[in-house]
Scaffold this active site. Sequence first.
Site, PDB file in Angstrom:
ATOM      1  N   GLU A 191       8.763  -4.152  13.238  1.00  0.00           N
ATOM      2  CA  GLU A 191       8.618  -3.074  12.265  1.00  0.00           C
ATOM      3  C   GLU A 191       7.295  -2.372  12.579  1.00  0.00           C
ATOM      4  OE1 GLU A 191       7.582  -4.003   8.149  1.00  0.00           O
ATOM      5  OE2 GLU A 191       8.763  -2.293   7.484  1.00  0.00           O
ATOM      6  N   GLU A 230      -4.953  -3.659  -2.010  1.00  0.00           N
ATOM      7  CA  GLU A 230      -6.393  -3.379  -2.014  1.00  0.00           C
ATOM      8  C   GLU A 230      -6.706  -2.108  -1.235  1.00  0.00           C
ATOM      9  OE1 GLU A 230      -4.628  -5.764  -0.695  1.00  0.00           O
ATOM     10  OE2 GLU A 230      -5.700  -6.923   0.839  1.00  0.00           O
ATOM     11  N   SER A 234       5.277  -7.000   3.414  1.00  0.00           N
ATOM     12  CA  SER A 234       5.842  -7.312   4.730  1.00  0.00           C
ATOM     13  C   SER A 234       6.619  -8.631   4.687  1.00  0.00           C
ATOM     14  CB  SER A 234       4.708  -7.399   5.747  1.00  0.00           C
ATOM     15  OG  SER A 234       3.771  -8.368   5.320  1.00  0.00           O
ATOM     16  N   LYS A 249      -0.841  -6.768  -9.367  1.00  0.00           N
ATOM     17  CA  LYS A 249      -1.848  -6.917  -8.310  1.00  0.00           C
ATOM     18  C   LYS A 249      -1.482  -5.897  -7.240  1.00  0.00           C
ATOM     19  CE  LYS A 249      -2.875  -8.267  -4.680  1.00  0.00           C
ATOM     20  NZ  LYS A 249      -3.268  -7.279  -3.643  1.00  0.00           N
ATOM     21  N   PHE A 297       0.814  -1.216   0.000  1.00  0.00           N
ATOM     22  CA  PHE A 297       0.000   0.000   0.000  1.00  0.00           C
ATOM     23  C   PHE A 297       0.847   1.266   0.000  1.00  0.00           C
ATOM     24  CE2 PHE A 297       0.869  -0.031   4.584  1.00  0.00           C
ATOM     25  CZ  PHE A 297       1.005   1.320   4.858  1.00  0.00           C
ATOM     26  N   CYS A 309       9.462   1.908   3.478  1.00  0.00           N
ATOM     27  CA  CYS A 309      10.337   0.788   3.848  1.00  0.00           C
ATOM     28  C   CYS A 309      11.751   1.277   4.108  1.00  0.00           C
ATOM     29  CB  CYS A 309      10.349  -0.259   2.755  1.00  0.00           C
ATOM     30  SG  CYS A 309      11.028   0.395   1.244  1.00  0.00           S
TER      31      CYS A 309
HETATM   32  P1  NAD Z   1       1.486  -6.597   3.008  1.00  0.00           P
HETATM   33  O1  NAD Z   1       2.499  -7.674   3.125  1.00  0.00           O
HETATM   34  O2  NAD Z   1       0.321  -6.622   3.932  1.00  0.00           O
HETATM   35  O3  NAD Z   1       0.835  -6.612   1.530  1.00  0.00           O
HETATM   36  C1  NAD Z   1       1.636  -6.613   0.366  1.00  0.00           C
HETATM   37  C2  NAD Z   1       0.860  -7.279  -0.771  1.00  0.00           C
HETATM   38  O4  NAD Z   1       0.603  -8.647  -0.430  1.00  0.00           O
HETATM   39  C3  NAD Z   1      -0.495  -6.637  -1.046  1.00  0.00           C
HETATM   40  O5  NAD Z   1      -0.711  -6.595  -2.433  1.00  0.00           O
HETATM   41  C4  NAD Z   1      -1.472  -7.573  -0.352  1.00  0.00           C
HETATM   42  O6  NAD Z   1      -2.731  -7.605  -0.973  1.00  0.00           O
HETATM   43  C5  NAD Z   1      -0.791  -8.924  -0.456  1.00  0.00           C
HETATM   44  N1  NAD Z   1      -1.090  -9.815   0.669  1.00  0.00           N
HETATM   45  C6  NAD Z   1      -1.367  -9.455   1.961  1.00  0.00           C
HETATM   46  N2  NAD Z   1      -1.577 -10.539   2.726  1.00  0.00           N
HETATM   47  C7  NAD Z   1      -1.418 -11.614   1.921  1.00  0.00           C
HETATM   48  C8  NAD Z   1      -1.497 -13.017   2.135  1.00  0.00           C
HETATM   49  N3  NAD Z   1      -1.771 -13.533   3.328  1.00  0.00           N
HETATM   50  N4  NAD Z   1      -1.272 -13.825   1.087  1.00  0.00           N
HETATM   51  C9  NAD Z   1      -0.989 -13.332  -0.129  1.00  0.00           C
HETATM   52  N5  NAD Z   1      -0.893 -12.002  -0.382  1.00  0.00           N
HETATM   53  C10 NAD Z   1      -1.104 -11.153   0.620  1.00  0.00           C
HETATM   54  O7  NAD Z   1       2.254  -5.217   3.074  1.00  0.00           O
HETATM   55  P2  NAD Z   1       1.642  -3.749   3.169  1.00  0.00           P
HETATM   56  O8  NAD Z   1       1.094  -3.538   4.524  1.00  0.00           O
HETATM   57  O9  NAD Z   1       0.798  -3.461   1.987  1.00  0.00           O
HETATM   58  O10 NAD Z   1       2.971  -2.879   2.979  1.00  0.00           O
HETATM   59  C11 NAD Z   1       3.831  -2.530   4.038  1.00  0.00           C
HETATM   60  C12 NAD Z   1       4.998  -3.472   4.120  1.00  0.00           C
HETATM   61  O11 NAD Z   1       5.718  -3.470   2.895  1.00  0.00           O
HETATM   62  C13 NAD Z   1       6.014  -3.074   5.181  1.00  0.00           C
HETATM   63  O12 NAD Z   1       6.444  -4.235   5.845  1.00  0.00           O
HETATM   64  C14 NAD Z   1       7.143  -2.461   4.379  1.00  0.00           C
HETATM   65  O13 NAD Z   1       8.416  -2.512   4.973  1.00  0.00           O
HETATM   66  C15 NAD Z   1       7.109  -3.291   3.155  1.00  0.00           C
HETATM   67  N6  NAD Z   1       7.761  -2.628   2.047  1.00  0.00           N
HETATM   68  C16 NAD Z   1       8.992  -3.054   1.694  1.00  0.00           C
HETATM   69  C17 NAD Z   1       9.661  -2.441   0.667  1.00  0.00           C
HETATM   70  C18 NAD Z   1      11.024  -2.901   0.253  1.00  0.00           C
HETATM   71  O14 NAD Z   1      11.510  -2.394  -0.718  1.00  0.00           O
HETATM   72  N7  NAD Z   1      11.657  -3.831   0.941  1.00  0.00           N
HETATM   73  C19 NAD Z   1       9.060  -1.377  -0.013  1.00  0.00           C
HETATM   74  C20 NAD Z   1       7.793  -0.959   0.385  1.00  0.00           C
HETATM   75  C21 NAD Z   1       7.161  -1.599   1.418  1.00  0.00           C
END
Ligand code: NAD
Length: 499
Positions: A383, A178, A228, A175, A151, A283
Site C-alpha cells: 500500500e 498525532e 494501517s 485518540k 491521519f 483508503c
Molecule cells: P497508522 O496505522 O500509522 O495510525 C493509525 C492510528 O494508530 C493513529 O492514531 C496512530 O497514532 C496509532 N498508532 C500508530 N502506530 C501505533 C502503534 N505502534 N501502536 C499503537 N497505535 C499506533 O495509520 P495512518 O498512517 O495514520 O493512516 C493511514 C492508514 O490508514 C492507511 O493504511 C490507510 O489505508 C488506512 N485507512 C484505512 C481506512 C479504512 O476505512 N479501512 C480509512 C482510512 C485510512
Amino acid sequence: MTTKTISHWVDGKSFVGTSTKTAPVTNPATGEVTAQVALASVEDTRAAIDAAAAAFPAWRDTSLAKRVQILFKFRELLNERKPELAKIITSEHGKVLDDALGEVTRGQEVVEFACGIPHLLKGGMTENASTKVDVFSIRQPIGPVAAISPFNFPAMVPMWFFPIAIATGNTVVLKPSEKDPSAAIWMAELWAEAGLPAGVFNVLQGDKTSVDELLTNSGIKAISFVGSTPIAQYVYNTGTAHGKRVQALGGAKNHMVVLPDADLDLAADAAVNAGFGSAGERCMAISALVAVGGVGDELVAKINERAKTIKTGDGTKGCDMGPLVTKQHRDKVASYVDAGEADGATIALDGRQVQPDGGENGFWLGPTVIDNVTPDMSVYTDEIFGPVLSVLRVESYDDALELINSNPYGNGTAIFTNDGGAARRFQNEVEVGMVGINVPIPVPMAYYSFGGWKSSLFGDTHAHGAEGIHFFTRGKVITERWLDPSHGGLNLGFPQSHH
Ligand code: NAD
C-alpha cells in the site's frame, strides 16, 4: 520557534496532562512546524478514561429526546461552521480546501443518520409468547468506548463512530492521529457548545503509549480503530484479548477494472479523480488500474492527458492536489516510484519532477502513472498511500478477478463497463467489501455500513449504518409475566410454551 502546544480535551475542558512528551505538527504545504502536540502518558490516558466512565451513568439514562436535541444542535453548528474545520484540516493534513470540506460533509451525514436514533434503537415485542407472557428486546449502550483514528481523515473517520456511540448512550475517548490533532479538539468544543454534558466526549492526543492503555484498561468496553493493517491487526488482537469488542479497519489496495467495452473517457476521468484526489491518501483511493483485453495503451494515454493538467500546490490556493502529509511519507512514496522504475515498469508520468504552487519546503510529489506493472513489483504488493497509479494489463475478465481476489486486501474496488451482465458477475464474485460499478470511490452512505474484507478489516462489524448501531449496543431480551391467580404453582421443568 513555536510555542503553541495542542493538548487534550477531558471532562468538558482543555486538559494539559502530566506528560512532557510532544511531537511536531507541520503544515505540509510549507514544511513549517506550526505546533507541538502533547503525547499522553498512561496517567493522562487514565484521566480521560475516568472522565468517560464518570459521565456514563447519567448519559446512558438521558432520554432519547434530549440526546436527539443535542445531536441536532451539533449538526446545525457543524453545518454552519464547517469551513473553519476544513481550514484546520488543510493546514495540518495538506489536502485542498474543497476536499477537506467534502470530508466534513461526509462525516456530517453520519451525524444526520444518528439524529434518527429513536427510530434506529426500537426493539421488538411479542405479546402472548406463552399465555399472558410477553417477550421484548432492547439494545443498551456498552459503556465508555474509544475511537483511534488515522491521519488521512481527521474529521470524517472519527465521525464514522462518535455520533453513533454518543447517540446510543455511550461515552467516548477519541485518540486522533498525532499528525493532525486539531480537528478533534475543534469538534470537542463544538459538542460542548451543542450542550453535550462534560465527559461524554473526550479527546486524548497521543501515540502507542495511550493506545496501549486504551486497549488494556478495563474501563474501555469497545474500540473502533482505523489505520494501517499491521496496527489494525495488533489493535484487534490486543483489544479482544482484553475482553473488548473491537472493529479495526486496516489498509487497502483498491483495483479499478476497465473492460474493453467501457467508455474510456469516463474511465480515465474516474481513474484520475480516484487515484490523485487527496494525493492518493485515501483508503478508498484507486491505486491499481487493471486494463483488460488491450485497452491499456489508449487508457493510459487518456489518463496522462488529464493527469498532466492537475495543479499540485498549497491547498489554500485553489490547486487540485495538495502535498503529502509529512516529509518522511513523501520520501517513502517517492522511493516506491524509484523501485518501480528499477523493477522495469514504465514511468508514464513522473511526479518526482513536479513544479508545485507552494512552499519550497513543502512535501511535494505530483501525479505519477506507472505502466506495465506486474503483480510481483513492490509498487503493486504494498500500500503506497500517495499519488501513484499503477497500471496492470490482463487478457480477460477472469484474469482481472483472479488478481483482485488473490490480493490480501479487500477494501474497495470498481469496474467500468457498459455490460450489465459483466458488472453483475463482478459484484457477485469479487471478494471485496465495497464495490463500485462505473463509480470509482464507492464509499457507502451513512445509512449503509463502511468496511472492507480480508486484511482491510479485523472484527466482524463495519462502521456506521445498522452495523454501527449494533456495534455500540448490547442486546437484552426480557420475558415478562404479571402473576394472576391462575399461575401454575411449583414446577421444576424447563420453561416451555405449550399453553
Ligand atoms: P497508522 O496505522 O500509522 O495510525 C493509525 C492510528 O494508530 C493513529 O492514531 C496512530 O497514532 C496509532 N498508532 C500508530 N502506530 C501505533 C502503534 N505502534 N501502536 C499503537 N497505535 C499506533 O495509520 P495512518 O498512517 O495514520 O493512516 C493511514 C492508514 O490508514 C492507511 O493504511 C490507510 O489505508 C488506512 N485507512 C484505512 C481506512 C479504512 O476505512 N479501512 C480509512 C482510512 C485510512
